[in-house]
Design a protein around this motif. Structure first.
Motif, short mmCIF file in Angstrom:
data_model
loop_
_atom_site.label_atom_id
_atom_site.label_comp_id
_atom_site.label_asym_id
_atom_site.label_seq_id
_atom_site.Cartn_x
_atom_site.Cartn_y
_atom_site.Cartn_z
N PRO A 69 6.43 -3.85 -27.28
CA PRO A 69 5.20 -3.73 -26.49
C PRO A 69 5.52 -3.86 -25.00
O PRO A 69 6.54 -4.43 -24.62
CB PRO A 69 4.32 -4.89 -26.98
CG PRO A 69 5.26 -5.85 -27.61
CD PRO A 69 6.43 -5.05 -28.10
N SER A 106 -1.70 -3.46 -25.57
CA SER A 106 -0.62 -4.22 -26.22
C SER A 106 -0.90 -4.62 -27.66
O SER A 106 0.02 -5.05 -28.36
CB SER A 106 -0.34 -5.49 -25.42
OG SER A 106 0.05 -5.16 -24.11
N GLY A 107 -2.14 -4.54 -28.12
CA GLY A 107 -2.46 -4.97 -29.47
C GLY A 107 -3.93 -4.77 -29.75
O GLY A 107 -4.54 -3.82 -29.28
N GLN A 116 1.63 0.80 -29.54
CA GLN A 116 2.30 1.04 -30.82
C GLN A 116 1.89 2.36 -31.43
O GLN A 116 2.72 3.05 -32.04
CB GLN A 116 2.00 -0.11 -31.80
CG GLN A 116 2.82 -1.34 -31.57
CD GLN A 116 4.31 -1.06 -31.63
OE1 GLN A 116 4.80 -0.37 -32.52
NE2 GLN A 116 5.05 -1.58 -30.66
N ARG A 117 0.63 2.73 -31.30
CA ARG A 117 0.15 3.98 -31.89
C ARG A 117 0.74 5.22 -31.20
O ARG A 117 0.87 6.26 -31.83
CB ARG A 117 -1.37 4.05 -31.83
CG ARG A 117 -2.06 3.07 -32.75
CD ARG A 117 -3.56 3.09 -32.50
NE ARG A 117 -4.26 2.14 -33.31
CZ ARG A 117 -4.92 2.45 -34.42
NH1 ARG A 117 -4.98 3.70 -34.83
NH2 ARG A 117 -5.54 1.52 -35.11
N ASN A 129 -4.51 -1.15 -30.12
CA ASN A 129 -3.06 -1.19 -30.25
C ASN A 129 -2.42 0.10 -29.75
O ASN A 129 -1.55 0.70 -30.40
CB ASN A 129 -2.68 -1.49 -31.69
CG ASN A 129 -1.27 -2.04 -31.82
OD1 ASN A 129 -0.66 -2.45 -30.84
ND2 ASN A 129 -0.76 -2.03 -33.03
#
Length: 86
Positions: free
Chosen positions: A67, A52-53, A60-61, A57
């Motif tokens: 998310p 999630s981060g 997103q990547r 991450n």
């Protein structure tokens, strides 16, 4: 999944380093479904926070959009436990 006319379903097993590519492929296949109608399952090689981060991450990547709401289980991965759950 409610409110989803289209669902993006992916099986994942990224390497042991932050994801560097693949987002354009997911976007071209799934389109706007990545915004809030995507499900990914597999061994992310990171803990839930890394999906999630954090420095990995991964979501997103690879996917983009919002998310994930759920990342379970938050446990050691099958082949690289040193990346998970310190």
């Amino acid at each position: 999944v409610s409110n989803c006319q289209q669902l993006c379903v992916m099986a994942v097993h990224p390497g042991h380093y932050p994801i560097q590519s693949g987002k354009s492929i997911v976007q071209s296949v799934c389109g706007s479904a990545t915004d809030q109608c995507a499900i990914a399952l597999g061994d992310w090689n990171v803990d839930a926070d890394g999906v999630s981060g954090g420095s990995f991450n991964s979501w997103q990547r690879l996917v983009g959009g919002n998310p994930p709401v759920f990342v379970v289980p938050d446990s050691e991965t099958c082949c690289h436990p040193s990346t998970c759950c310190r």
